[in-house]
Design an enzyme around this catalytic site. Structure first.
Site, PDB file in Angstrom:
ATOM      1  N   LYS A 103      17.796 -14.127  11.705  1.00 44.51           N
ATOM      2  CA  LYS A 103      18.354 -15.378  11.168  1.00 44.51           C
ATOM      3  C   LYS A 103      19.376 -15.030  10.083  1.00 44.51           C
ATOM      4  CE  LYS A 103      17.086 -19.431   8.360  1.00 44.51           C
ATOM      5  NZ  LYS A 103      16.013 -20.283   7.818  1.00 44.51           N
ATOM      6  N   ASP A 152      21.612 -21.811   2.674  1.00 44.40           N
ATOM      7  CA  ASP A 152      20.875 -22.953   3.230  1.00 44.40           C
ATOM      8  C   ASP A 152      20.709 -24.044   2.168  1.00 44.40           C
ATOM      9  OD1 ASP A 152      19.283 -24.685   4.631  1.00 44.40           O
ATOM     10  OD2 ASP A 152      17.505 -23.376   4.696  1.00 44.40           O
ATOM     11  N   LYS A 211      18.019 -29.952   0.193  1.00 48.15           N
ATOM     12  CA  LYS A 211      16.913 -29.369  -0.584  1.00 48.15           C
ATOM     13  C   LYS A 211      16.992 -29.842  -2.033  1.00 48.15           C
ATOM     14  CE  LYS A 211      16.427 -24.941   1.861  1.00 48.15           C
ATOM     15  NZ  LYS A 211      15.044 -25.148   2.308  1.00 48.15           N
ATOM     16  N   ASP A 224      18.882 -16.488   2.651  1.00 50.11           N
ATOM     17  CA  ASP A 224      18.432 -16.961   3.958  1.00 50.11           C
ATOM     18  C   ASP A 224      19.077 -16.158   5.103  1.00 50.11           C
ATOM     19  OD1 ASP A 224      16.588 -18.670   5.060  1.00 50.11           O
ATOM     20  OD2 ASP A 224      17.990 -20.325   5.374  1.00 50.11           O
ATOM     21  N   ASP A 267      17.125 -29.347   7.665  1.00 47.11           N
ATOM     22  CA  ASP A 267      16.724 -28.158   6.899  1.00 47.11           C
ATOM     23  C   ASP A 267      15.907 -27.185   7.764  1.00 47.11           C
ATOM     24  OD1 ASP A 267      16.510 -26.469   4.791  1.00 47.11           O
ATOM     25  OD2 ASP A 267      14.986 -27.637   3.706  1.00 47.11           O
ATOM     26  N   GLU A 312      16.817 -25.461  10.135  1.00 43.02           N
ATOM     27  CA  GLU A 312      18.009 -25.012  10.862  1.00 43.02           C
ATOM     28  C   GLU A 312      17.859 -23.612  11.444  1.00 43.02           C
ATOM     29  OE1 GLU A 312      17.516 -24.530   7.748  1.00 43.02           O
ATOM     30  OE2 GLU A 312      18.149 -22.451   7.564  1.00 43.02           O
ATOM     31  N   ARG A 350      15.449 -22.190  13.182  1.00 42.11           N
ATOM     32  CA  ARG A 350      15.004 -22.197  14.582  1.00 42.11           C
ATOM     33  C   ARG A 350      16.133 -22.666  15.512  1.00 42.11           C
ATOM     34  NH1 ARG A 350      10.320 -26.255  12.857  1.00 42.11           N
ATOM     35  NH2 ARG A 350      10.783 -25.132  10.918  1.00 42.11           N
TER      36      ARG A 350
HETATM   37  N1  BES Z   1      15.179 -21.167   4.756  1.00 42.43           N
HETATM   38  C1  BES Z   1      14.134 -22.119   4.723  1.00 42.43           C
HETATM   39  C2  BES Z   1      12.749 -21.493   4.551  1.00 42.43           C
HETATM   40  C3  BES Z   1      12.508 -20.742   3.276  1.00 42.43           C
HETATM   41  C4  BES Z   1      11.958 -21.383   2.186  1.00 42.43           C
HETATM   42  C5  BES Z   1      12.775 -19.398   3.171  1.00 42.43           C
HETATM   43  C6  BES Z   1      11.712 -20.714   1.014  1.00 42.43           C
HETATM   44  C7  BES Z   1      12.530 -18.705   2.008  1.00 42.43           C
HETATM   45  C8  BES Z   1      11.998 -19.348   0.922  1.00 42.43           C
HETATM   46  C9  BES Z   1      14.116 -22.940   6.026  1.00 42.43           C
HETATM   47  O1  BES Z   1      15.348 -23.130   6.626  1.00 42.43           O
HETATM   48  C10 BES Z   1      13.559 -24.287   5.691  1.00 42.43           C
HETATM   49  O2  BES Z   1      14.152 -24.954   4.896  1.00 42.43           O
HETATM   50  N2  BES Z   1      12.449 -24.639   6.300  1.00 42.43           N
HETATM   51  C11 BES Z   1      11.817 -25.889   6.055  1.00 42.43           C
HETATM   52  C12 BES Z   1      11.304 -26.426   7.374  1.00 42.43           C
HETATM   53  C13 BES Z   1      10.811 -27.834   7.291  1.00 42.43           C
HETATM   54  C14 BES Z   1      11.962 -28.790   7.050  1.00 42.43           C
HETATM   55  C15 BES Z   1      10.118 -28.173   8.594  1.00 42.43           C
HETATM   56  C16 BES Z   1      10.657 -25.654   5.083  1.00 42.43           C
HETATM   57  O3  BES Z   1       9.986 -24.625   5.209  1.00 42.43           O
HETATM   58  O4  BES Z   1      10.469 -26.469   4.208  1.00 42.43           O
HETATM   59 ZN    ZN Z   2      16.401 -24.838   5.877  1.00 43.93          ZN
HETATM   60 ZN    ZN Z   3      16.791 -21.645   6.208  1.00 43.82          ZN
END
Ligand code: BES
Ligand code: ZN
Ligand code: ZN
Length: 492
Positions: free
Chosen positions: A259, A264, A271, A282, A341, A343, A345
């Site tokens: 990834k 992000d 966020k 990210d 968010d 994104e 996947r």
């Molecule tokens: N890049 C983030 C996940 C992340 C969070 C990585 C903290 C490192 C530290 C990812 O893209 C994300 O935002 N995931 C969301 C998914 C949710 C919206 C289903 C999450 O984990 O909150």
């Molecule tokens: Zn995200």
């Molecule tokens: Zn992310």
């Protein structure tokens, strides 16, 4: 970056006069002969400290003894039975860091107790190099002092195989440094385009072929996921492909996918601002994949490897993709976007389905995919999910050997049902619980029947406080996944 030259020597008079020597002590053994020589030199101070139990040789402990002519660092190794290479990585980092603090250009690490393995020697070199890692390119005043010569003393004869381990250790350390540098870089200085140029540069001096797909090519290939996420950003996306062919011509490749979100923001599902700066990392999955390919080529591993890095920012610009949108991926499957968010996947879907083109031996992906993984496993282990138990067991063992632990989470059909969409094939978020698993369930739609393992490195790619405490890691990017993958590939 090369900080140190290494060589093995006996602890002779010359070395005894080195201003800084570190020496190892097991918790359950007598001090080694060389440690006793040092003890003599400083009038029995070491024996005294051991006798008074001021220092017992417990793992992770150390004590610096300073006399007029000598600086001696005692390093605890813990009990012989539970000793492993990662302990060497730590003590070597402590040694090189102390050498820098003491401003000693030349220093000695003594471990004359037991025979050491090739993996141990590699770990020492990695620890010494990584301990001195600083992400300092933006500091107007840089730490200018670097130790330059580390003498490693062991009981073994210096065979050509051990010499090679010094070299290999340095190759792997350099790859980890590459991964850390990329992850640590602010998004402004590490756009998808800049990353692709870096990949090109890496391959220009190695047996690696790099191809970059731009927007036009991505449209032709139907990369709806990568293009969809990229819509909200002014930076054009790209797909970076690095190929290393070290194996037989007809041998199927191992495909690594990383990834590579260079920043992000969350997109329209934006966020909160607290700690949003950390989302510059990210891109850690892609950074690790690039580093794995570099290391494999430098180590001349007899394997065929492909690295795939879908790269883009996730921004909330005027043309950003929106909740409710439906995306068509490279393999023609469709997904309803319910949270922009989620994104990672979405871009991985295209990359994983493209990976099938290589008829791979297996697919392994690295992604800072879910905050839920940090809730489940903290910063100690990466989450592991996949469709091949044997591969997962092998990765688990590599994790134990290298200290880059992984832990399996289940990918049962019940979870897969949670991402069925009303209007498209799947949706990009599940219900509240099991966030790491539903993310992996999403990815599973894009790997066909190929053996596949997904590693969620959201908790392990970045360290705030350094948990677990390792002297070869500092606040910021860890470069996790490089040690793990190289160990795994060597044992294939
Ligand atoms: N890049 C983030 C996940 C992340 C969070 C990585 C903290 C490192 C530290 C990812 O893209 C994300 O935002 N995931 C969301 C998914 C949710 C919206 C289903 C999450 O984990 O909150
Ligand atoms: Zn995200
Ligand atoms: Zn992310």
């Amino acid at each position: 970056m090369i900080y140190l030259k290494k060589k093995f020597e006996q602890l002779n008079k010359n070395l005894l006069n080195t201003p800084f020597i570190s020496t190892t002590i097991f918790q359950d053994s007598k001090p080694s002969p060389n440690t006793m020589l040092l003890d003599n030199r400083i009038n029995g101070l070491i024996s005294k400290i051991l006798k008074n139990k001021e220092f017992e040789g417990k793992e992770g402990t150390s004590i610096l003894l300073r006399t007029v002519n000598n600086n001696i660092l005692l390093l605890g190794l813990g009990k012989r039975r539970s000793f492993n290479s990662d302990i060497f990585r730590n003590i070597a980092a402590k040694t090189s860091l102390t050498a820098r603090q003491l401003k000693c250009k030349t220093f000695v690490l003594n471990h004359d107790s037991e025979d050491v393995s090739n993996a141990d020697v590699e770990a020492i070199v990695q620890g010494a190099d990584l301990g001195l890692y600083d992400f300092n390119i933006y500091k107007s005043k840089k730490k200018t002092f670097h130790p330059i010569l580390m003498n490693i003393i062991i009981k073994n004869k210096l065979t050509s195989s051990l010499k090679k381990s010094i070299h290999d250790g340095e190759i792997i350390a350099n790859a980890i440094i590459l991964s850390r540098d990329i992850s640590n870089l602010p998004s402004k200085d590490c756009t998808p385009l800049q990353l692709s140029l870096r990949a090109k540069k890496i391959s220009s001096t190695r047996q690696i072929k790099t191809s970059i797909f731009n927007t036009t090519k991505l449209k032709k290939l139907g990369f709806g996921g990568l293009l969809g996420v990229a819509q909200g950003s002014k930076q054009p996306p790209c797909f970076i492909i690095m190929e290393y062919h070290g194996g037989k011509r007809e041998e199927k490749p191992v495909v690594f996918v990383g990834k590579t979100i260079t920043f992000d923001t969350g997109g329209i599902s934006i966020k909160p601002s607290t700690s949003m700066d950390e989302m510059k990392h990210d891109k850690s999955g892609g950074a690790t994949v690039m580093a794995i390919i570099q290391a494999a080529a430098d180590l001349k591993l007899p394997l065929n490897l492909i690295g795939l890095m879908p790269a883009t920012e996730n921004m909330p610009g005027g043309s950003a993709y929106k909740p409710g949108d439906v995306i068509i991926f490279h393999n023609k499957k469709t997904a309803e976007i319910l949270n922009t968010d989620a994104e990672g996947r979405v871009i991985l879907a295209d990359a994983l389905s493209y990976a099938q083109k290589y008829k791979p031996r297996m697919i392994i992906d690295f992604a800072t995919l879910t905050g839920a993984c940090i809730i489940a496993l903290g910063t100690v282990a990466s989450g592991m999910l996949g469709n091949d138990k044997k591969l997962m067991n092998m990765l688990m063992k590599s994790g134990e050997r290298t200290g880059e632990k992984v832990w399996e989470l289940p990918l049962w059909d019940e979870y897969k049902k949670l991402i069925v969409s009303d209007i498209a094939d799947i949706k990009n978020i599940g219900t509240r619980g099991a966030g790491t698993i539903t993310a992996a369930a999403f990815l599973s739609h894009f790997v066909g029947n190929y053996p596949w393992v997904h590693l969620d490195i959201a908790g392990t790619a970045w360290t705030q406080e350094g948990t677990p405490k390792k002297s070869y890691r500092k606040k910021g990017a860890t470069g996790v996944g490089v040690l793990l993958s190289i160990d795994f590939l060597r044992n294939l």
